[in-house]
Design an enzyme around this catalytic site. Structure first.
Site, PDB file in Angstrom:
ATOM      1  N   GLY A 296     -17.302  17.681 -14.562  1.00 17.32           N
ATOM      2  CA  GLY A 296     -16.397  16.705 -15.154  1.00 17.32           C
ATOM      3  C   GLY A 296     -15.253  17.490 -15.752  1.00 17.32           C
ATOM      4  CB  CYS A 297     -12.382  18.303 -15.538  1.00 21.45           C
ATOM      5  SG  CYS A 297     -13.455  19.226 -14.493  1.00 21.45           S
ATOM      6  CB  ALA A 298      -9.728  17.505 -20.025  1.00 18.71           C
TER       7      ALA A 298
ATOM      8  CG  HIS B  67      -9.148  21.970 -14.853  1.00 16.87           C
ATOM      9  ND1 HIS B  67     -10.355  22.623 -14.859  1.00 16.87           N
ATOM     10  CD2 HIS B  67      -9.380  20.752 -14.317  1.00 16.87           C
ATOM     11  CE1 HIS B  67     -11.278  21.827 -14.337  1.00 16.87           C
ATOM     12  NE2 HIS B  67     -10.721  20.694 -14.008  1.00 16.87           N
TER      13      HIS B  67
END
Lengths: 241, 364, 499
Positions: free
Chosen positions: B12-14, B182
């Site tokens: 998952g990530c930003a 990221h």
């Protein structure tokens, strides 16, 4: 009322401090998550941009936000009132069981998915602007109203797949334009003036007060009602072996 | 424990990005502050940045950033570079020692230009020649990994939280007209810096949030065209698909968006005839590049940036505008963190690309 | 020897009301009525266990069992082996069999493959509520996109088939099956938005109206092939081989060439219809190109051409050659593919399971960078929706079903097709038996079957978080294997469970 500045403390400290008072005001919110989570009593005033999970499991308190909110607001909310003077992100009011959420602006994708109602708990979501795709998907109870006040009643107010798979509850749309791709298991009916008075006035009266709108002006638009048409839902989905 | 590439690690990530349409320089510190706000979308196992317009003094050379496991791999790689490129400048990338960033590899930077006679022998264009050389280093030189190789742009990435990665790389020393960032949330420890994002090929860089469900269909499709997906990450396969569609098939970015986040057939049926024909054509022609499952991506390229959500918009993505600057982020708050007063903020619909480019006449 | 019977017909006398429905239903003369004793007489040797009498007994009084009589047990010379020895020593004939091979020692790879599902890291999708696309295109794609002088994309796609679900009906010829079977298939294909395949026996005029859902076949016998035939279809299939009998031709006996079968095949009544083993105008791959091209020429380049081959050992290079011959679609029929009649030794010993064939062909075409240019239809033992999903994940674009479709029409796999006495009215031309199938009811059954499969496919895709069928194609990470060895994993391109 306890006054806090979110810029001045870290997220956990802020939430701990906010829990010490029933009534609290927080300014300069910026992405802090789970504010007002499961709060039972009192009043919370927020300004800035609070983070994801605002008012999740809310259980009686009132939360007013001056600004936009992000994703997963009022998730599984049980009771209380949330007012948003701005727009909301995705997955607003997911599985909300009771209480009311009022948004003055738009809602993102998947607003009101699987909202429900149980006995005296009748969830209500009112969106002043427009809603993204999958509005009220799997709706199991409660009420969603999309007013499109920034659009007018001759525009589409929702995205694709509005009300897909809903089996109870009601979606009211202040538009004469039927949502595109509306599933054939749903009914779409434009409301008479009497129906508007009977069904919508009780639902909208607090909303218009909070956002200083004219009830008459809001009601002047065309409203349509979307409900599940149980006669059209396929019966023979499963076969026992 | 298997290294990234030997095993597929869902994450998952930003993501966030900043783009100055007027071409003015934005300091790397700004993007670092923006992504830092979304710390709880990452878990400290990967962070990175891509900056565009950061090497104006070497803008005609490929800026090659390489991780080395050992001196030996560096020597071998430099021999290879030397025999294929003119190396104009080489140095260690300056870093700051940070407590939370450990196990750093050797990190080197080269500004290079392909050897003219080699290009002629290869009968390839300059970009294709350089891309192939870089892929060859990654595939064949043990312990060397090229993680950035575009012109006037650079990727900086590591295992750590993004804001720590920014301090580690001294991002405040770089300025450019565009940045992406990221923060990664992998489900298990990759422990290898190459697996962090952005992922880049030439000047194309991608940051991505989500886990796509079409991964292997896409991977096997793009590998048909000479790419080799060594990292088994979504970002890698998306980058290669975009590189293939734009550079080899000549599609526009909007057309690429119509391929990888193609509208549903039921949606296509609602369009007017020309548009429906165009969309059906792209869907049928490139059906194996349809990406399903959640993703929001930011694609950086020379002179522009594209933001795109999957067609169901299963990941959040917010766009903000202030004057001639456009901001992109997984969360609105991360934009407000660096620009509290926005002229406009909105969430693009699923499958609808937001593409920004430098204003006409702007040179960087 | 030989009064041996495989089955026994049993009667619960107390339940029997002597309605004689079973006598009427049995087309194998295994049940008769003795007027003198007022009782049923069973000829067990005639029974094929087709279950027709059981299904029609109003009291449930009948049941069929295996013959309890046992030969001396021997692990090598089993009852089956002995029986075959006796039959051949008695008749001197090549053993003939019907339906797909039941060979027990050849693995059914589908049963060793497990499917994936989403948990946490990405969402599963509920297909009843969210869009879920199974629409499938089959046909050739150009190598590159093309733009006009105005900069707009030019539609350079070639003619293709457009399916609402990735399931077609396999070729079954008029002659091998009854016209009513073909009518049911055609009507179902129309309702489902897919295609039926008329096989090699020509196309009865009453079926011309289904041309938008018809694939016509050109086999080595060229029965009933003419210009109108070719142009009455959406695609043309060149049949090189069939999974049940690779390398073997066909033989419809003169007894079945009667009436409309004769007219449709354009073969005189009572004369055998022989399909030669090879096409005698194709002795090499370049000849295939010639046939593909001539068919396209005859149909104005408006219809995709399918080349159907049996899965054999070197199927990968064969498929590559077919792709390069100009064919738009390759149909691969696996080891377990059905048949009306095939030499049993061939059926049970020649060829490759469809799972291995699809896996190697898909990979080979990718290695040669031409996979995108052709479509693959897999067939031969597709029994259920998960077989479809697994075939697609291994690399097929679509599957076709024959046996499963016949089952929807009543077939109980008694495997007596070649006798021409099919009690369910499917593999027969006997007018009394043919009447037993109502084409409309049959079509309804087929529609229900394929709709149920499609729903299951959507459910499975939704579980994986995939909402369009193209994201499933060749997505081998969606599969994990159990109980297979490393070589098998390598060929299937699949990881072991837990990896």
């Amino acid at each position: 009322m306890l006054k806090l500045d979110a810029l001045m403390m870290d997220e956990n400290e802020l939430k701990k401090e906010a829990d010490t008072a029933e009534d609290v005001s927080i300014i300069n919110c910026l992405g802090q998550r789970y504010l007002g989570c499961a709060r039972k009593k009192g009043h919370m005033l927020l300004s800035g941009t609070p983070g994801n999970g605002l008012a999740s499991y809310l259980d009686g308190a009132r939360i007013d936000v001056d600004g936009n909110v992000q994703d997963a607001v009022a998730d599984t909310m049980n009771s209380g009132l949330v007012t948003i003077h701005g727009s909301a992100g995705d997955a607003l009011c997911y599985a909300m069981r009771g209480g009311r959420v009022f948004v003055s602006g738009n809602a993102g994708y998947r607003a009101g998915v699987h909202m429900k109602a149980y006995k005296d708990k009748q969830s209500l979501l009112i969106i002043g602007g427009t809603a993204g795709s999958f509005l009220g998907e799997y709706l199991a109870g409660g009420t969603i109203i999309v007013l499109g006040l920034n659009k007018g009643d001759d525009s589409p107010l929702t995205g694709f797949f509005c009300g897909n798979g809903m089996y109870a509850g009601t979606i009211y749309i202040r538009s004469r334009v039927k949502p595109v791709n509306l599933s054939d298991t749903l009914s779409w009916s434009v409301m008479s003036e009497m129906e508007k008075q009977e069904e919508l006035v009780p639902l909208l009266s607090d909303y218009v007060k909070i956002f200083s709108l004219s009830l008459d002006a809001v009601l002047a638009g065309t409203f349509a009602r979307i409900r599940a048409d149980s006669s059209k839902i396929s019966k023979q989905l499963y076969a026992a072996v | 424990m298997k290294k990234e590439g030997e095993v597929r690690i869902p994450s998952g990530c930003a993501v966030c990005g900043i783009f100055a349409r007027d071409g003015r320089s934005i300091n790397g510190e700004v993007i670092a502050r923006s992504i830092a706000l979304m710390r709880n979308r990452s878990n400290g196992l990967g962070g990175g940045f891509a900056g565009y317009g950061i090497y104006p003094q070497y803008k005609d050379y490929y800026a090659v950033h390489i991780f080395y496991d050992s001196l030996k791999s560096r020597e071998e790689c430099e021999r290879f570079l030397d025999s294929h490129f003119d190396i104009i400048n080489l140095s260690k990338i300056p870093v700051r020692q940070i407590e939370s960033i450990t196990d750093a590899p050797l990190i080197w930077r080269y500004f290079v230009s392909p050897l003219v006679h080699k290009i002629q022998d290869s009968q390839l264009d300059e970009n294709e020649y350089t891309a192939r050389c870089m892929i060859r280093i990654n595939n064949q030189i043990d312990g060397a990994y090229v993680f950035s190789c575009g012109k006037n742009m650079g990727v900086f990435k590591a295992v750590g939280y993004p804001e720590d990665v920014a301090r580690f790389y001294r991002l405040e020393d770089y300025s450019g007209y565009a940045w992406t960032a990221h923060g990664r949330y992998p489900t298990n420890t990759p422990g290898w810096w190459g697996g962090a994002h952005p992922f880049a090929l030439l000047d194309l860089s991608v940051v991505h949030n989500g886990e796509i469900s079409s991964y292997d269909a896409n991977r096997r499709a793009v590998e048909m065209y000479g790419y080799s997906c060594n990292l088994l990450t979504d970002t890698e396969v998306i980058t290669y698909i975009l590189d293939y569609l734009t550079r080899k098939e000549g599609l526009t970015l909007e057309e690429c968006a119509n391929v990888i986040a193609a509208p549903f057939w039921s949606t296509i049926a609602l369009k007017d005839r020309d548009e429906a024909d165009r969309l059906s054509y792209l869907r049928k022609m490139y059906s194996s590049f349809l990406i399903t499952g959640p993703f929001s991506i930011l694609v950086g390229f020379t002179g522009g940036m594209m933001a795109l959500n999957d067609r169901l918009k299963l990941r959040s993505l917010v766009v903000g505008e202030k004057g001639s600057t456009t901001y992109f982020s997984s969360e609105e708050a991360a934009i407000r963190a660096v620009e509290p007063e926005l002229d406009r903020v909105w969430a693009p619909a699923g499958g609808q690309p937001v593409i920004v480019t430098l204003d006409e006449g702007v040179c960087v | 020897m030989n009064n041996f019977s495989r089955f026994r017909i049993n009667l619960r006398k107390e339940d029997c009301i002597s309605c004689r429905s079973c006598v009427k239903q049995c087309s194998f003369n295994a049940i008769s009525w003795n007027e003198e004793t007022k009782s049923l007489v069973f000829n067990h040797a005639g029974c094929t266990d087709c279950q027709r009498c059981v299904s029609f007994c109003p009291r449930g009084a009948l049941f069929i069992t295996r013959n309890e009589n046992t030969f001396a047990p021997h692990s090598l010379y089993t009852e089956k082996v002995l029986r075959e020895l006796f039959i051949q020593s008695e008749t001197g004939g090549v053993l003939l069999s019907s339906m797909g091979s039941p060979a027990e020692k050849v693995p059914v790879y589908f049963d060793h493959l497990l499917l994936n599902a989403s948990q946490v890291t990405n969402p599963s999708i509920d297909p009843l509520r969210e869009p879920m696309e199974t629409r499938t295109f089959l046909g050739r794609r150009p190598a590159h996109a093309q733009r006009g002088t105005d900069g707009k994309l030019v539609n350079n796609l070639l003619p293709h088939l457009d399916l609402q679900t990735p399931i077609l009906f396999s070729a079954m010829s008029y002659g091998a099956v009854s016209l009513n079977v073909q009518k049911a298939l055609a009507r179902a294909a129309e309702k489902l938005g897919t295609y039926f395949n008329c096989g090699e026996g020509g196309l009865h005029e009453s079926l011309y109206r289904y041309s938008a859902n018809t694939i016509v076949q050109v086999a080595s016998g060229r029965f009933g092939v003419h210009e109108t035939y070719l142009n009455s279809a959406s695609a043309i299939e060149i049949k090189i081989g069939q999974g049940a009998k690779p390398g073997i031709g066909g033989h419809l006996t003169g007894a079945k060439i009667i009436g409309d079968v004769s007219a449709t095949r354009m073969v005189p009544e009572g004369v055998d219809a022989i399909s030669p083993a090879p096409h005698h105008d194709i002795y090499s791959i370049e000849d295939l190109r010639q046939l593909v091209s001539s068919l396209k020429e005859a149909t104005g380049y408006r219809k995709p051409v399918i080349v159907k081959v049996a899965a054999v050992h070197n199927i990968a290079p064969i498929a590559s050659g077919i792709a390069r011959s100009g064919a738009d679609i390759i149909a691969i029929d696996g080891f377990r593919g059905g048949t009306g009649a095939a030499p049993m030794r061939i059926r049970d010993n020649v060829g490759l399971p469809i799972e291995l064939a699809v896996a190697v062909v898909d990979q080979r075409l990718r290695d040669e960078r031409i996979r995108n240019q052709v479509s693959i239809i897999a067939s031969g033992g597709i029994r259920c929706s998960t077989d479809v999903v697994k075939a697609l994940a291994l690399g097929a674009d679509a599957v076709s079903i024959g046996t499963a479709a016949l089952c929807a029409l009543g077939c109980h796999l008694c495997a007596s097709c070649s006798s021409g006495k099919c009690a369910w009215g499917l593999a027969t031309q006997n007018p009394e038996l043919v009447k037993r199938l109502d084409p409309d009811q049959g079509a309804d059954n087929l529609v229900r079957l394929v709709s149920a499969w499609t729903r299951e496919i959507k459910e499975i895709m939704g579980g994986m978080g995939i909402n369009s069928i193209e994201a499933l194609k060749g997505n081998r990470l969606a599969l994990r294997a159990v109980g297979l060895n490393e070589k098998e994993l390598e060929i299937l391109g699949v990881r072991y469970g837990g990896e």
